[in-house]
Design an enzyme around this catalytic site. Sequence first.
Site, PDB file in Angstrom:
ATOM      1  N   GLY A  49       3.556  -7.243   4.378  1.00 41.92           N
ATOM      2  CA  GLY A  49       4.119  -8.256   4.090  1.00 41.92           C
ATOM      3  C   GLY A  49       4.363  -9.086   5.114  1.00 41.92           C
ATOM      4  N   ASN A  88      -1.059 -13.767   6.166  1.00 42.59           N
ATOM      5  CA  ASN A  88       0.126 -13.972   4.882  1.00 42.59           C
ATOM      6  C   ASN A  88       0.247 -15.339   4.540  1.00 42.59           C
ATOM      7  OD1 ASN A  88       0.148 -11.091   3.587  1.00 42.59           O
ATOM      8  ND2 ASN A  88       1.651 -10.762   5.649  1.00 42.59           N
ATOM      9  N   SER A 137      -0.285  -6.269   6.971  1.00 42.90           N
ATOM     10  CA  SER A 137      -0.073  -4.770   6.929  1.00 42.90           C
ATOM     11  C   SER A 137      -1.288  -4.154   7.201  1.00 42.90           C
ATOM     12  CB  SER A 137      -0.236  -5.371   4.945  1.00 42.90           C
ATOM     13  OG  SER A 137      -1.235  -5.668   5.183  1.00 42.90           O
ATOM     14  N   HIS A 175      -7.418  -4.289   1.282  1.00 47.18           N
ATOM     15  CA  HIS A 175      -7.094  -3.404   2.844  1.00 47.18           C
ATOM     16  C   HIS A 175      -8.178  -3.141   2.880  1.00 47.18           C
ATOM     17  CE1 HIS A 175      -2.638  -5.368   1.376  1.00 47.18           C
ATOM     18  NE2 HIS A 175      -2.696  -5.721   2.634  1.00 47.18           N
ATOM     19  N   ASP A 199      -7.794  -3.905  -3.468  1.00 48.13           N
ATOM     20  CA  ASP A 199      -6.942  -5.184  -3.719  1.00 48.13           C
ATOM     21  C   ASP A 199      -8.294  -6.267  -3.244  1.00 48.13           C
ATOM     22  OD1 ASP A 199      -7.066  -4.153  -1.485  1.00 48.13           O
ATOM     23  OD2 ASP A 199      -4.522  -4.433  -1.055  1.00 48.13           O
TER      24      ASP A 199
END
Length: 221
Positions: free
Chosen positions: A86, A115, A49, A199, A196
């Site tokens: 992801g 991830n 991402s 990002h 979040d």
Amino acid sequence: MSSGYAGWRGRVQCAIGLVFLVFATLVPASFAQTPAAKAARTVLVLGDSLSAAYGLSASQGWVALTADRVSKTQPGWRVVNASISGETSAGGVSRIAGELKRNRPAVVVIELGANDGLRGLPLQQTRSNLERMIKLSQAAGAKVLLIGMRMPPNMGRDYTQGFERNFSELSKLHKTAYLPFLLEPIALDRGAFQADNLHPIATAQPKLRDHVWKALAPLLK
């Protein structure tokens, strides 16, 4: 008068026919001497991402900004972004053969593993996947830029250090270009991240582009 005109018209038609005949024989020969346009060399980006511009429009991400710079400063090159939000290193391994075959890149940028770390996946598993991608890329004749990531301290000292070491050791072992930490220019700036806290926002993307460019540009020469 009538017969004279008919004769003149016949001579004109013959002349026109002769011109077309000469043109038809010469033009293909001149085209055959024109070299075919050289295909653009490709930079293939395989990421998660952070490279897929999560939460932004695709044109705002650092990969798109890099592609724009490449188009302006590196004639004969193009950038293909095959990043997926992801994505894990295992996902990258499952896709890379197809991406290599489809795009035939001269340079492969690997930005994967974050991830894996956030999920606490085994370090050796991540290492093996990254190594597989490096080897496949190099076997296909591509140069590799490996982009590293770091984990937050709450993952534990052994895990965070081992995670970071995976990237540096693999780069050294396989002689790839290497960028230790993608988010280094903005890591300490909370305002550079979306809600979040993972990002980067749009205005932070040019900093990431410039950061990656230092390692990527030498591979385009």
